[in-house]
Design an enzyme around this catalytic site. Structure first.
Site, PDB file in Angstrom:
ATOM      1  N   ILE A   1       0.857  -1.189   0.000  1.00  0.00           N
ATOM      2  CA  ILE A   1       0.000   0.000   0.000  1.00  0.00           C
ATOM      3  C   ILE A   1       0.892   1.237   0.000  1.00  0.00           C
ATOM      4  CG2 ILE A   1      -0.332  -0.160   2.531  1.00  0.00           C
ATOM      5  CD1 ILE A   1      -3.205   1.101   1.844  1.00  0.00           C
ATOM      6  N   ALA A   2       0.609   2.148  -0.922  1.00  0.00           N
ATOM      7  CA  ALA A   2       1.502   3.287  -1.155  1.00  0.00           C
ATOM      8  C   ALA A   2       0.785   4.601  -0.887  1.00  0.00           C
ATOM      9  CB  ALA A   2       2.027   3.238  -2.592  1.00  0.00           C
TER      10      ALA A   2
ATOM     11  N   GLU B   1       4.924   9.831   0.166  1.00  0.00           N
ATOM     12  CA  GLU B   1       5.638  10.358  -1.004  1.00  0.00           C
ATOM     13  C   GLU B   1       6.945  11.005  -0.545  1.00  0.00           C
ATOM     14  OE1 GLU B   1       2.910  12.867  -3.165  1.00  0.00           O
ATOM     15  OE2 GLU B   1       1.640  11.124  -3.612  1.00  0.00           O
TER      16      GLU B   1
ATOM     17  N   GLY C   1       4.986  12.200   4.450  1.00  0.00           N
ATOM     18  CA  GLY C   1       4.092  11.093   4.771  1.00  0.00           C
ATOM     19  C   GLY C   1       3.092  11.433   5.863  1.00  0.00           C
TER      20      GLY C   1
ATOM     21  N   THR D   1       6.720  -0.676   1.830  1.00  0.00           N
ATOM     22  CA  THR D   1       6.987  -2.057   2.253  1.00  0.00           C
ATOM     23  C   THR D   1       6.401  -3.017   1.215  1.00  0.00           C
ATOM     24  OG1 THR D   1       6.853  -1.347   4.545  1.00  0.00           O
ATOM     25  CG2 THR D   1       6.667  -3.714   4.145  1.00  0.00           C
TER      26      THR D   1
ATOM     27  N   GLU E   1      -4.493  -1.301  11.265  1.00  0.00           N
ATOM     28  CA  GLU E   1      -3.047  -1.318  11.036  1.00  0.00           C
ATOM     29  C   GLU E   1      -2.308  -0.993  12.335  1.00  0.00           C
ATOM     30  OE1 GLU E   1      -1.744   1.072   7.740  1.00  0.00           O
ATOM     31  OE2 GLU E   1       0.369   0.815   8.247  1.00  0.00           O
TER      32      GLU E   1
ATOM     33  N   ARG F   1      25.684 -15.271  31.852  1.00  0.00           N
ATOM     34  CA  ARG F   1      26.892 -14.438  31.708  1.00  0.00           C
ATOM     35  C   ARG F   1      27.425 -14.024  33.085  1.00  0.00           C
ATOM     36  NH1 ARG F   1      30.956 -13.080  28.233  1.00  0.00           N
ATOM     37  NH2 ARG F   1      31.702 -10.968  28.646  1.00  0.00           N
TER      38      ARG F   1
ATOM     39  N   GLN G   1      22.165  -3.043  26.539  1.00  0.00           N
ATOM     40  CA  GLN G   1      23.074  -2.684  27.634  1.00  0.00           C
ATOM     41  C   GLN G   1      23.415  -3.926  28.469  1.00  0.00           C
ATOM     42  OE1 GLN G   1      24.274   0.281  27.739  1.00  0.00           O
ATOM     43  NE2 GLN G   1      25.433   0.180  29.646  1.00  0.00           N
TER      44      GLN G   1
ATOM     45  N   ASN H   1       5.002   8.661  16.208  1.00  0.00           N
ATOM     46  CA  ASN H   1       4.534   8.867  17.595  1.00  0.00           C
ATOM     47  C   ASN H   1       3.955  10.270  17.774  1.00  0.00           C
ATOM     48  OD1 ASN H   1       5.385   6.311  18.097  1.00  0.00           O
ATOM     49  ND2 ASN H   1       6.601   6.828  19.903  1.00  0.00           N
TER      50      ASN H   1
HETATM   51  C1  FAD Z   1      10.813   1.066   6.767  1.00  0.00           C
HETATM   52  C2  FAD Z   1       9.621   1.895   6.401  1.00  0.00           C
HETATM   53  C3  FAD Z   1       8.521   1.285   5.829  1.00  0.00           C
HETATM   54  C4  FAD Z   1       7.400   2.047   5.462  1.00  0.00           C
HETATM   55  N1  FAD Z   1       6.344   1.450   4.824  1.00  0.00           N
HETATM   56  C5  FAD Z   1       5.364   2.227   4.281  1.00  0.00           C
HETATM   57  C6  FAD Z   1       4.346   1.661   3.452  1.00  0.00           C
HETATM   58  O1  FAD Z   1       4.288   0.455   3.252  1.00  0.00           O
HETATM   59  N2  FAD Z   1       3.445   2.490   2.888  1.00  0.00           N
HETATM   60  C7  FAD Z   1       3.451   3.852   3.086  1.00  0.00           C
HETATM   61  O2  FAD Z   1       2.628   4.555   2.543  1.00  0.00           O
HETATM   62  N3  FAD Z   1       4.407   4.407   3.880  1.00  0.00           N
HETATM   63  C8  FAD Z   1       5.352   3.640   4.469  1.00  0.00           C
HETATM   64  N4  FAD Z   1       6.337   4.201   5.254  1.00  0.00           N
HETATM   65  C9  FAD Z   1       6.328   5.656   5.435  1.00  0.00           C
HETATM   66  C10 FAD Z   1       5.987   6.093   6.843  1.00  0.00           C
HETATM   67  O3  FAD Z   1       4.631   5.858   7.126  1.00  0.00           O
HETATM   68  C11 FAD Z   1       6.385   7.589   6.934  1.00  0.00           C
HETATM   69  O4  FAD Z   1       7.801   7.631   6.961  1.00  0.00           O
HETATM   70  C12 FAD Z   1       5.806   8.273   8.136  1.00  0.00           C
HETATM   71  O5  FAD Z   1       4.414   8.408   8.019  1.00  0.00           O
HETATM   72  C13 FAD Z   1       6.419   9.682   8.352  1.00  0.00           C
HETATM   73  O6  FAD Z   1       6.387  10.425   7.170  1.00  0.00           O
HETATM   74  P1  FAD Z   1       7.740  11.142   6.655  1.00  0.00           P
HETATM   75  O7  FAD Z   1       8.818  10.114   6.660  1.00  0.00           O
HETATM   76  O8  FAD Z   1       7.448  11.833   5.397  1.00  0.00           O
HETATM   77  O9  FAD Z   1       8.092  12.190   7.793  1.00  0.00           O
HETATM   78  P2  FAD Z   1       7.549  13.716   7.845  1.00  0.00           P
HETATM   79  O10 FAD Z   1       6.094  13.705   7.619  1.00  0.00           O
HETATM   80  O11 FAD Z   1       8.403  14.542   6.981  1.00  0.00           O
HETATM   81  O12 FAD Z   1       7.839  14.055   9.365  1.00  0.00           O
HETATM   82  C14 FAD Z   1       9.159  14.380   9.856  1.00  0.00           C
HETATM   83  C15 FAD Z   1       9.086  14.536  11.366  1.00  0.00           C
HETATM   84  O13 FAD Z   1       8.164  15.588  11.695  1.00  0.00           O
HETATM   85  C16 FAD Z   1       7.180  15.078  12.568  1.00  0.00           C
HETATM   86  N5  FAD Z   1       5.900  15.724  12.293  1.00  0.00           N
HETATM   87  C17 FAD Z   1       5.232  15.814  11.124  1.00  0.00           C
HETATM   88  N6  FAD Z   1       4.062  16.441  11.290  1.00  0.00           N
HETATM   89  C18 FAD Z   1       3.981  16.757  12.599  1.00  0.00           C
HETATM   90  C19 FAD Z   1       3.018  17.418  13.410  1.00  0.00           C
HETATM   91  N7  FAD Z   1       1.865  17.848  12.907  1.00  0.00           N
HETATM   92  N8  FAD Z   1       3.294  17.578  14.736  1.00  0.00           N
HETATM   93  C20 FAD Z   1       4.448  17.124  15.264  1.00  0.00           C
HETATM   94  N9  FAD Z   1       5.382  16.506  14.558  1.00  0.00           N
HETATM   95  C21 FAD Z   1       5.166  16.308  13.243  1.00  0.00           C
HETATM   96  C22 FAD Z   1       7.099  13.581  12.306  1.00  0.00           C
HETATM   97  O14 FAD Z   1       6.568  12.891  13.416  1.00  0.00           O
HETATM   98  C23 FAD Z   1       8.564  13.271  12.075  1.00  0.00           C
HETATM   99  O15 FAD Z   1       9.207  13.112  13.315  1.00  0.00           O
HETATM  100  C24 FAD Z   1       7.404   3.446   5.698  1.00  0.00           C
HETATM  101  C25 FAD Z   1       8.521   4.046   6.313  1.00  0.00           C
HETATM  102  C26 FAD Z   1       9.620   3.290   6.649  1.00  0.00           C
HETATM  103  C27 FAD Z   1      10.799   3.990   7.266  1.00  0.00           C
END
Ligand code: FAD
Length: 381
Positions: free
Chosen positions: A125-126, A129, A133, A160, A244, A270, A338, A368
């Site tokens: 599922i995508a 971007e 995200g 994924t 999910e 240990r 640790q 989170n």
């Molecule tokens: C190994 C892996 C597998 C994944 N698999 C999938 C998948 O199968 N399908 C899919 O669609 N996605 C997938 N993801 C994407 C994942 O869901 C996103 O990385 C995630 O939702 C965060 O989006 P971002 O990386 O663009 O971070 P950003 O949205 O750029 O956020 C950056 C930081 O800012 C914080 N932030 C953003 N908005 C706020 C706010 N309003 N208040 C406070 N803090 C905020 C975030 O918590 C984060 O710490 C995957 C990611 C990884 C690493």
């Protein structure tokens, strides 16, 4: 502490899941790491064991167990082996299945679900971007109607199963002027012209899962591959993220409990200063804290699983289970590293890999911070 979430049927299913892990996954653990993927033969074995169609009606090849606790049992057993296995199969069985089963047309179900259950059709599922995200409503991939087709342009990342999936549920913008109300879901299939994938991404942990970028360059997707209603993609996604997230919580908790159990064995064996390292008062108290926090976490996650199995789990409670279990998983496994001392930093030790594997659970499926946003909103803040 006894858990009251599962009955004899769930425990019988756990045996099937365990057998699958022992027979099909454990002997190939090194291959998964080397290949950065779980091989297709393993998906086929999972299908043959009846592990993939838990949400799918029997007429399409599934078991229509319709009890999310079975999904949770599978997630627990897989994550005890590796978090990556739980993630790859969980995306397919827990995340994608409800879109195809609840929203799919009869023709789509007949076309996709038998292969989905047998493992011949792996899914992803995508949503995410490169531009972001967390703010899903701002996604930029577009789908423009052209006759009986939609023309997709854009890209996705961190997906994924993205490299190996035969069918990807893609969220795309169908109304540029609307935010959340302008998103629609499409089933994009391998072989569609203009649909390409980047390399398998090089991750800090969970090496066994294939995570990829996807590119859409004027991909013609027939309207027959649209999943759900035009403009309701965001709502369709939100409605299914509860499942999910509670699945993720089950997986996070089982992963940490398993590592903690192995750590307990280690600290009893240990020796330092002529005694087991676990018997030093500091370490004993630390372990007492860790098992307490794990038991308390498990009790809340189990309550969420029971509530979700009845179809009543709220978005806020799912968010609590997801962020809390991710935090606890990371904190507990860090303490386990640790307790292993230098060996805890060696890749050949499972605890080291588990520590790296766990880090992403605070980021994905809604970080989170986003989980706390949802809980804050529920508080009227
Ligand atoms: C190994 C892996 C597998 C994944 N698999 C999938 C998948 O199968 N399908 C899919 O669609 N996605 C997938 N993801 C994407 C994942 O869901 C996103 O990385 C995630 O939702 C965060 O989006 P971002 O990386 O663009 O971070 P950003 O949205 O750029 O956020 C950056 C930081 O800012 C914080 N932030 C953003 N908005 C706020 C706010 N309003 N208040 C406070 N803090 C905020 C975030 O918590 C984060 O710490 C995957 C990611 C990884 C690493």
């Amino acid at each position: 502490m006894p858990r009251n979430v599962y009955g004899p049927d769930h425990e019988a299913f756990r045996e099937t899941a365990r057998e699958f892990v022992d027979r099909s996954l454990k002997p190939r653990a090194e291959d998964f790491i080397k290949d950065k993927a779980i091989g297709r033969e393993v998906w086929l074995e999972a299908g043959a064991q009846g592990l993939l169609g838990l949400e799918v009606p029997e007429q399409y090849g599934g078991s229509e167990a319709g009890d999310f606790r079975l999904n949770a049992v599978l997630a627990e057993e897989l994550s005890k082996f590796t978090a990556a296995a739980s993630s790859c199969f969980g995306i397919h069985t827990d995340c994608v299945a409800p879109y195809l089963v609840d929203l799919g047309t009869e023709e789509q179900k007949q076309r996709w679900l038998p292969g989905f259950c047998s493992g011949e059709l792996v899914t992803a599922i995508a949503m995410t971007e490169p531009s972001g995200g967390s703010d899903l409503a701002a996604l930029r991939t577009t789908a423009v109607r052209d006759g009986d087709d939609w023309v997709l342009n854009g890209s996705k990342t961190f997906i994924t199963n993205g490299y190996s999936a035969d069918l990807v549920v893609v969220a795309a913008r169908t109304s540029p002027e609307k935010r959340a109300r302008g998103i629609t879901l499409f089933g994009v299939e391998t072989g569609m012209e203009g649909f390409t994938r980047g390399r398998k991404l090089d991750k800090v942990g969970q090496t066994e899962s294939d995570t990829a970028e996807l590119f859409f360059d004027h991909v013609r997707v027939p309207d027959a591959n649209r999943i759900g209603e035009v403009g309701r993609g965001f709502v369709h996604l939100m409605e299914r993220l509860v499942g999910e997230r509670v699945g993720a919580a089950a997986s996070n908790t089982a992963h940490a409990r398993q590592v903690l159990e192995e750590t307990l064995t280690y600290v009893k064996e240990r020796q330092a200063f002529g005694q087991p390292v676990g018997s030093f008062q500091h370490n004993k108290f630390k372990l007492a804290e860790l098992v307490t926090v794990m038991d308390v976490t498990q009790a809340f996650v189990d309550q969420c699983l029971l509530t979700h199995a009845r179809g009543e789990l709220s978005t806020a409670d799912a968010a609590k289970a997801k962020w809390w279990s991710a935090q606890v998983q990371n904190d507990v496994i860090d303490e386990c590293v640790q307790l292993y001392g230098g060996y805890g930093y060696m890749n050949e030790y499972r605890v080291a890999r588990a520590w790296r594997d766990a880090r992403v659970t605070k980021i994905w499926a809604g970080s989170n911070e986003i989980m706390k946003e949802l809980i804050g909103r529920d508080l009227g803040l």
